[in-house]
Design a protein around this motif. Structure first.
Motif, PDB file in Angstrom:
ATOM      1  N   TRP A   1       0.842  -1.202   0.000  1.00 39.38           N
ATOM      2  CA  TRP A   1       0.000   0.000   0.000  1.00 39.38           C
ATOM      3  C   TRP A   1       0.881   1.257   0.000  1.00 39.38           C
ATOM      4  N   LEU A   2       1.958   1.212   0.785  1.00 36.80           N
ATOM      5  CA  LEU A   2       2.880   2.344   0.828  1.00 36.80           C
ATOM      6  C   LEU A   2       3.493   2.602  -0.543  1.00 36.80           C
ATOM      7  N   SER A   3       3.930   1.537  -1.219  1.00 37.71           N
ATOM      8  CA  SER A   3       4.538   1.686  -2.534  1.00 37.71           C
ATOM      9  C   SER A   3       3.555   2.285  -3.536  1.00 37.71           C
ATOM     10  N   GLY A   4       2.340   1.736  -3.542  1.00 34.63           N
ATOM     11  CA  GLY A   4       1.332   2.244  -4.475  1.00 34.63           C
ATOM     12  C   GLY A   4       0.939   3.679  -4.168  1.00 34.63           C
ATOM     13  N   SER A   5       0.860   4.008  -2.870  1.00 38.76           N
ATOM     14  CA  SER A   5       0.466   5.367  -2.480  1.00 38.76           C
ATOM     15  C   SER A   5       1.514   6.387  -2.900  1.00 38.76           C
ATOM     16  N   LEU A   6       2.793   6.048  -2.745  1.00 37.84           N
ATOM     17  CA  LEU A   6       3.853   6.970  -3.140  1.00 37.84           C
ATOM     18  C   LEU A   6       3.793   7.277  -4.631  1.00 37.84           C
ATOM     19  N   LEU A   7       3.589   6.243  -5.435  1.00 45.06           N
ATOM     20  CA  LEU A   7       3.524   6.462  -6.882  1.00 45.06           C
ATOM     21  C   LEU A   7       2.276   7.250  -7.260  1.00 45.06           C
ATOM     22  N   ALA A   8       1.155   6.929  -6.606  1.00 47.15           N
ATOM     23  CA  ALA A   8      -0.100   7.623  -6.944  1.00 47.15           C
ATOM     24  C   ALA A   8      -0.051   9.089  -6.528  1.00 47.15           C
ATOM     25  N   LEU A   9       0.423   9.346  -5.298  1.00 47.65           N
ATOM     26  CA  LEU A   9       0.467  10.722  -4.806  1.00 47.65           C
ATOM     27  C   LEU A   9       1.442  11.578  -5.600  1.00 47.65           C
ATOM     28  N   SER A  10       2.596  11.003  -5.932  1.00 51.45           N
ATOM     29  CA  SER A  10       3.569  11.765  -6.714  1.00 51.45           C
ATOM     30  C   SER A  10       3.016  12.097  -8.095  1.00 51.45           C
ATOM     31  N   GLY A  11       2.280  11.150  -8.674  1.00 49.32           N
ATOM     32  CA  GLY A  11       1.685  11.409  -9.987  1.00 49.32           C
ATOM     33  C   GLY A  11       0.608  12.474  -9.936  1.00 49.32           C
ATOM     34  N   LEU A  12      -0.147  12.503  -8.830  1.00 53.27           N
ATOM     35  CA  LEU A  12      -1.222  13.492  -8.697  1.00 53.27           C
ATOM     36  C   LEU A  12      -0.693  14.916  -8.599  1.00 53.27           C
ATOM     37  N   LEU A  13       0.554  15.070  -8.129  1.00 52.73           N
ATOM     38  CA  LEU A  13       1.117  16.425  -8.018  1.00 52.73           C
ATOM     39  C   LEU A  13       1.089  17.145  -9.354  1.00 52.73           C
ATOM     40  N   TYR A  14       1.287  16.384 -10.436  1.00 50.17           N
ATOM     41  CA  TYR A  14       1.352  17.020 -11.754  1.00 50.17           C
ATOM     42  C   TYR A  14      -0.015  17.499 -12.216  1.00 50.17           C
ATOM     43  N   ALA A  15      -1.071  17.026 -11.558  1.00 50.53           N
ATOM     44  CA  ALA A  15      -2.430  17.441 -11.946  1.00 50.53           C
ATOM     45  C   ALA A  15      -2.805  18.800 -11.365  1.00 50.53           C
ATOM     46  N   ILE A  16      -1.986  19.321 -10.438  1.00 55.15           N
ATOM     47  CA  ILE A  16      -2.287  20.624  -9.834  1.00 55.15           C
ATOM     48  C   ILE A  16      -1.922  21.727 -10.826  1.00 55.15           C
ATOM     49  N   PRO A  17      -2.848  22.613 -11.158  1.00 58.92           N
ATOM     50  CA  PRO A  17      -2.514  23.722 -12.080  1.00 58.92           C
ATOM     51  C   PRO A  17      -1.397  24.580 -11.515  1.00 58.92           C
ATOM     52  N   SER A  18      -0.493  25.001 -12.377  1.00 67.02           N
ATOM     53  CA  SER A  18       0.711  25.695 -11.908  1.00 67.02           C
ATOM     54  C   SER A  18       0.408  27.053 -11.277  1.00 67.02           C
ATOM     55  N   LEU A  19      -0.431  27.860 -11.907  1.00 63.01           N
ATOM     56  CA  LEU A  19      -0.677  29.206 -11.378  1.00 63.01           C
ATOM     57  C   LEU A  19      -1.329  29.173  -9.995  1.00 63.01           C
ATOM     58  N   PRO A  20      -2.397  28.388  -9.768  1.00 65.92           N
ATOM     59  CA  PRO A  20      -2.938  28.297  -8.407  1.00 65.92           C
ATOM     60  C   PRO A  20      -1.916  27.779  -7.395  1.00 65.92           C
ATOM     61  N   LEU A  21      -1.048  26.864  -7.831  1.00 61.84           N
ATOM     62  CA  LEU A  21      -0.025  26.352  -6.912  1.00 61.84           C
ATOM     63  C   LEU A  21       0.936  27.461  -6.499  1.00 61.84           C
ATOM     64  N   PHE A  22       1.372  28.277  -7.478  1.00 66.10           N
ATOM     65  CA  PHE A  22       2.289  29.373  -7.159  1.00 66.10           C
ATOM     66  C   PHE A  22       1.610  30.416  -6.268  1.00 66.10           C
ATOM     67  N   LEU A  23       0.297  30.548  -6.382  1.00 69.89           N
ATOM     68  CA  LEU A  23      -0.437  31.491  -5.530  1.00 69.89           C
ATOM     69  C   LEU A  23      -0.637  30.947  -4.120  1.00 69.89           C
ATOM     70  N   ALA A  24      -0.779  29.626  -4.007  1.00 65.89           N
ATOM     71  CA  ALA A  24      -1.063  29.019  -2.699  1.00 65.89           C
ATOM     72  C   ALA A  24       0.206  28.823  -1.865  1.00 65.89           C
ATOM     73  N   LEU A  25       1.342  28.601  -2.518  1.00 65.72           N
ATOM     74  CA  LEU A  25       2.569  28.303  -1.776  1.00 65.72           C
ATOM     75  C   LEU A  25       2.988  29.405  -0.791  1.00 65.72           C
ATOM     76  N   PRO A  26       2.882  30.707  -1.140  1.00 67.40           N
ATOM     77  CA  PRO A  26       3.277  31.727  -0.155  1.00 67.40           C
ATOM     78  C   PRO A  26       2.508  31.618   1.159  1.00 67.40           C
ATOM     79  N   ALA A  27       1.236  31.258   1.099  1.00 69.39           N
ATOM     80  CA  ALA A  27       0.454  31.123   2.324  1.00 69.39           C
ATOM     81  C   ALA A  27       0.890  29.917   3.138  1.00 69.39           C
ATOM     82  N   VAL A  28       1.437  28.907   2.459  1.00 67.60           N
ATOM     83  CA  VAL A  28       1.845  27.674   3.146  1.00 67.60           C
ATOM     84  C   VAL A  28       3.236  27.810   3.757  1.00 67.60           C
ATOM     85  N   ILE A  29       4.164  28.389   3.003  1.00 66.87           N
ATOM     86  CA  ILE A  29       5.561  28.436   3.474  1.00 66.87           C
ATOM     87  C   ILE A  29       5.961  29.812   3.995  1.00 66.87           C
TER      88      ILE A  29
END
Length: 235
Positions: free
Chosen positions: A52-80
């Protein structure tokens, strides 16, 4: 053309800004993806929680690419806690996209290593640590190189998105050229972005040839093999 000749210092400055964002993101993507990909590959044949750990790592890492870039760049300042126009936001965002591509490539690269070679290395006395660095990682090198080349091109392209937020890169030549209707500025941004992608890709290929010289030694006899004639007899 006149705009380009009159603004060469500006183009050079934006090119350095672009490289200052893209290159760290490419390096961080590779460094962080190797251990994650190793874990994903190591436990891919396990059962229960480890599978489950192996499958989750591959699935979660792949999902990162589905996040639109502009909203991600806007959200990161609030997070970090950085400013909206801090280049670190883009570096972190691009690193996440690089990890999304590179983790799967790393897992596939390590899975491509012949299990018999790993068993032979173990029989020769290699520990798990030394076997990884001296046997598995070098043999996985060609697939890893292919993966990092994809990450490099993708990262160089996505770096331009930060210009929408005012972050300095070659993307600013696009936005400024569009606003002021200067085609030469737009074309300069496009050409330089493509040129950076080509140069970084060539450097990666060169590094691959230097670090994995055995690939060309193995390929050379095949290239020199005589071609068969129409009658099936070698010339």
């Amino acid at each position: 053309m006149n705009w380009v000749l009159n603004n060469l210092p500006l183009i050079g400055e934006r090119t350095l800004d672009h490289l200052g964002i893209a290159v760290p993101a490419i390096i961080l993507s590779f460094v962080l993806s190797v251990p994650i990909g190793w874990v994903a590959n190591r436990y891919s044949a396990s059962n229960g929680a480890l599978l489950w750990l192996s499958g989750s790592l591959l699935a979660l890492s792949g999902l990162l690419y589905a996040i639109p870039s502009l909203p991600l760049f806007l959200a990161l300042p609030a997070v970090i806690g950085t400013g909206l126009r801090d280049p670190i936001n883009v570096v972190i965002g691009l690193t996440l996209y690089g990890i999304a591509l590179m983790v799967r490539a790393t897992a596939d690269a390590l899975a491509s290593v012949d299990p018999h070679v790993e068993q032979a290395a173990t029989a020769m006395g290699f520990s798990g640590w030394s076997r990884f660095w001296k046997v598995e990682l070098p043999l996985a090198g060609p697939v890893l190189l292919a993966g990092i080349r994809v990450v490099s091109v993708s990262t160089v392209s996505l770096t331009t998105v930060g210009a929408v937020l005012g972050i300095k890169s070659l993307g600013l030549l696009f936005t400024d050229g569009l606003q002021r209707n200067i085609p030469g500025e737009i074309y300069a941004g496009i050409v330089m972005t493509i040129l950076i992608a080509i140069v970084l890709d060539a450097l990666l290929v060169l590094c691959g040839r230097l670090l994995m010289p055995w690939r060309h030694a193995a390929a050379a006899p095949k290239a020199q093999a005589p071609a068969p004639t129409k009658l099936g007899v070698n010339a």
